[in-house]
Structure formats: structure tokens, C-alpha cells
Design a protein around this motif. Structure first.
Motif, short mmCIF file in Angstrom:
data_model
loop_
_atom_site.label_atom_id
_atom_site.label_comp_id
_atom_site.label_asym_id
_atom_site.label_seq_id
_atom_site.Cartn_x
_atom_site.Cartn_y
_atom_site.Cartn_z
N ALA A 80 0.23 35.06 31.71
CA ALA A 80 -0.40 34.36 30.59
C ALA A 80 0.51 34.39 29.36
O ALA A 80 0.60 33.41 28.61
CB ALA A 80 -1.75 35.00 30.26
N LEU A 81 1.20 35.54 29.18
CA LEU A 81 2.11 35.67 28.04
C LEU A 81 3.27 34.68 28.15
O LEU A 81 3.63 34.01 27.17
CB LEU A 81 2.62 37.10 27.96
N ARG A 82 3.84 34.59 29.33
CA ARG A 82 4.94 33.65 29.53
C ARG A 82 4.49 32.21 29.34
O ARG A 82 5.22 31.37 28.78
CB ARG A 82 5.54 33.84 30.94
N GLU A 83 3.28 31.90 29.79
CA GLU A 83 2.76 30.54 29.63
C GLU A 83 2.57 30.20 28.16
O GLU A 83 2.94 29.11 27.70
CB GLU A 83 1.44 30.41 30.38
N ALA A 84 2.00 31.17 27.39
CA ALA A 84 1.78 30.93 25.97
C ALA A 84 3.10 30.82 25.23
O ALA A 84 3.27 29.94 24.35
CB ALA A 84 0.93 32.05 25.37
N GLU A 85 4.06 31.69 25.56
CA GLU A 85 5.37 31.64 24.91
C GLU A 85 6.09 30.33 25.24
O GLU A 85 6.77 29.75 24.37
CB GLU A 85 6.22 32.83 25.34
N ALA A 86 5.94 29.90 26.49
CA ALA A 86 6.60 28.65 26.90
C ALA A 86 6.10 27.48 26.07
O ALA A 86 6.87 26.58 25.68
CB ALA A 86 6.36 28.39 28.38
N LYS A 87 4.81 27.47 25.77
CA LYS A 87 4.25 26.39 24.96
C LYS A 87 4.82 26.42 23.55
O LYS A 87 5.14 25.37 22.97
CB LYS A 87 2.73 26.51 24.91
N LEU A 107 7.73 27.87 22.64
CA LEU A 107 9.17 27.63 22.67
C LEU A 107 9.48 26.14 22.85
O LEU A 107 10.45 25.63 22.30
CB LEU A 107 9.82 28.45 23.80
N SER A 108 8.65 25.50 23.66
CA SER A 108 8.92 24.08 23.93
C SER A 108 8.67 23.18 22.72
O SER A 108 9.17 22.06 22.65
CB SER A 108 8.05 23.60 25.10
N THR A 109 7.89 23.68 21.77
CA THR A 109 7.58 22.87 20.58
C THR A 109 8.17 23.48 19.31
O THR A 109 7.77 23.11 18.20
CB THR A 109 6.06 22.74 20.42
N ALA A 110 9.09 24.44 19.47
CA ALA A 110 9.71 25.08 18.30
C ALA A 110 10.59 24.08 17.56
O ALA A 110 11.06 23.09 18.13
CB ALA A 110 10.51 26.30 18.74
N HIS A 111 10.85 24.36 16.31
CA HIS A 111 11.67 23.46 15.49
C HIS A 111 13.08 23.37 16.08
O HIS A 111 13.69 24.40 16.38
CB HIS A 111 11.74 23.98 14.06
N PRO A 112 13.63 22.20 16.25
CA PRO A 112 14.95 22.05 16.89
C PRO A 112 16.08 22.70 16.10
O PRO A 112 17.12 23.02 16.66
CB PRO A 112 15.12 20.53 16.98
N LEU A 172 8.15 31.57 17.77
CA LEU A 172 6.81 31.96 18.21
C LEU A 172 5.78 31.84 17.09
O LEU A 172 4.60 32.14 17.31
CB LEU A 172 6.83 33.39 18.75
N GLU A 173 6.21 31.42 15.92
CA GLU A 173 5.27 31.26 14.81
C GLU A 173 4.58 29.90 14.91
O GLU A 173 5.22 28.89 15.24
CB GLU A 173 6.03 31.37 13.49
N PRO A 174 3.29 29.84 14.64
CA PRO A 174 2.57 28.56 14.74
C PRO A 174 3.11 27.49 13.80
O PRO A 174 3.33 26.34 14.20
CB PRO A 174 1.13 28.94 14.40
N ASP A 175 3.30 27.85 12.53
CA ASP A 175 3.73 26.87 11.53
C ASP A 175 5.26 26.79 11.52
O ASP A 175 5.94 27.77 11.22
CB ASP A 175 3.22 27.29 10.15
N GLN A 176 5.79 25.63 11.85
CA GLN A 176 7.23 25.44 11.91
C GLN A 176 7.76 24.63 10.71
O GLN A 176 8.96 24.35 10.64
CB GLN A 176 7.60 24.70 13.20
N THR A 177 6.89 24.31 9.78
CA THR A 177 7.30 23.46 8.66
C THR A 177 8.26 24.17 7.71
O THR A 177 9.05 23.53 7.02
CB THR A 177 6.07 22.97 7.88
N THR A 178 8.19 25.48 7.63
CA THR A 178 9.04 26.22 6.70
C THR A 178 10.34 26.70 7.34
O THR A 178 11.14 27.37 6.68
CB THR A 178 8.29 27.44 6.15
N VAL A 179 10.54 26.39 8.61
CA VAL A 179 11.70 26.90 9.34
C VAL A 179 13.02 26.48 8.71
O VAL A 179 13.91 27.33 8.48
CB VAL A 179 11.63 26.47 10.82
#
Length: 211
Positions: free
Chosen positions: A106-113, A115-120, A185-192
Motif C-alpha cells: 500500500a505504501l509503494r502504491e501511495a508513493e507511486a501516485k 511520484l508520478s504527479t510530482a513537479h517536473p 511526497l508533499e501534496p502541494d507542489q505549487t511552492t516547489v
């Protein structure tokens, strides 16, 4: 006293006659009586000892048998409890193994989600920092010099370099990369982007040679 009668001219007395004569004499009878008395006393003592042993066994062995049976029953019960405890331990190990596997999945699945949507820009920053780390080696510098003591006149040679400054920058680069990876792994990527720039600005510069 001679108990064998003298027989002048008679044939030699055989052993059987001698033995019978001895047994029928007063001395022989007394010896036999004493012997019988000793045997009786010996047997009486042995019989008494046998009776005492039987009595002691009759008193102690029932208790010993009862103690043995109780100990055996206790051992059987303890072994049963031990086996039951072993079974519970095995079940507990299996349960935590199953839960751990499910948790990791479950941890890998959540992390994968995440990571796949992390700021480029995070991946670009990590790659940029790899290049910056490698570039540090090309900025290594050193210089040799000497100095003469004014009093003794002795000359001292020395070498200076910027290795410590390079190592400090490289260490900071690796820390910046790790902090950037954690941002994925942070939800909000706008400040990245702004935070990545802060990491760039915070890297220590490589110092020049100082004498």
C-alpha cells in the motif's frame, strides 16, 4: 582329651567314623549348637532388616510414586502450554509478516501516485545538482609557497588548497538533492520551484586559495 578310642591292633579308622565320633562327642554337639545359634542370630538379623526395608518401602514408595505422577502430569501440561505458545508465536509472526507485506504494498502504491504527479522541476534539479557536484572536482586548486623566519632565517615550505571548501559544497549539494526528493511526497507542489531556488541559493561557494 582324646575322643578317639585307642584300638590296639585294629585297622585305621576311616574319615566317616572320625566325623561321626566328633559329632556325637560333647565338643561336637556344643560346636553344632553354637553354629546353629550363630546362624539363627544371623538369619534373625537379616529377617529383621528385610522387614524394616519392606516397611520403609511401604511408607516411602507410595509418596514417591505420587510425586512422580504429579511431576509427570505437570511436565505434560507444561509441554502442552509450550506447544500452544509456540503455535501462537508462529501465528503472530505470520500475522505481522502478512500485515507488513500489505503495508509495504500500500505504501509503494501511495508513493507511486505521488511520484508520478510530482513537479517536473524536481527531477531537473536533482540532475542539475549531479552536474554541480561533478563540477566541484574541476575547481580544485592549490599553490606552493615558502616563508623565511626573520629571526632564524630558516625557510619553511608550505602548500595551500581549497579541498575543504569543495567538500563543503559537495556535501551541501547532496543534502539539497535529498530535500528535493522529499518534496515529491508533499501534496502541494505549487511552492516547489521557489523552494528549489532557495536550495540553489543556499549552496556555499568554493573559496579561492587563502594564504
Amino acid at each position: 582329651m582324646n575322643i578317639i578310642p585307642k584300638m590296639s591292633g585294629a585297622a585305621l579308622t576311616d574319615d566317616k567314623l572320625i566325623l561321626e565320633t566328633l559329632l556325637n562327642s560333647e565338643i561336637g554337639k556344643k560346636a553344632i549348637a553354637d553354629r546353629q545359634k550363630d546362624v539363627l542370630a544371623f538369619r534373625t538379623s537379616a529377617a529383621k532388616k528385610l522387614a524394616e526395608l519392606d516397611a520403609a518401602a511401604g511408607a516411602s514408595f507410595p509418596k514417591l510414586r505420587a510425586a512422580r505422577e504429579a511431576a509427570e502430569a505437570e511436565a505434560i501440561a507444561a509441554e502442552r502450554r509450550w506447544r500452544e505458545a509456540c503455535d501462537r508465536a508462529q501465528q503472530a509472526r505470520q500475522a505481522i509478516s502478512t500485515a507488513s507485506f500489505a503495508h509495504d504494498a500500500a505504501l509503494r502504491e501511495a508513493e507511486a501516485k505521488l511520484l508520478s504527479t510530482a513537479h517536473p522541476e524536481i527531477a531537473l534539479f536533482v540532475s542539475e545538482m549531479d552536474d554541480a557536484h561533478e563540477a566541484c572536482f574541476r575547481q580544485f586548486g592549490y599553490s606552493n609557497g615558502s616563508e623565511t623566519n626573520r629571526i632564524t632565517g630558516k625557510r619553511v615550505d608550505y602548500t595551500v588548497n581549497n579541498a575543504a571548501s569543495i567538500q563543503a559544497r559537495q556535501h551541501a549539494i547532496r543534502e539539497a538533492q535529498e530535500r528535493a526528493r522529499q518534496m515529491r511526497l508533499e501534496p502541494d507542489q505549487t511552492t516547489v520551484p521557489a523552494r528549489l531556488q532557495e536550495l540553489r541559493n543556499g549552496l556555499p561557494a568554493i573559496k579561492g586559495l587563502e594564504w
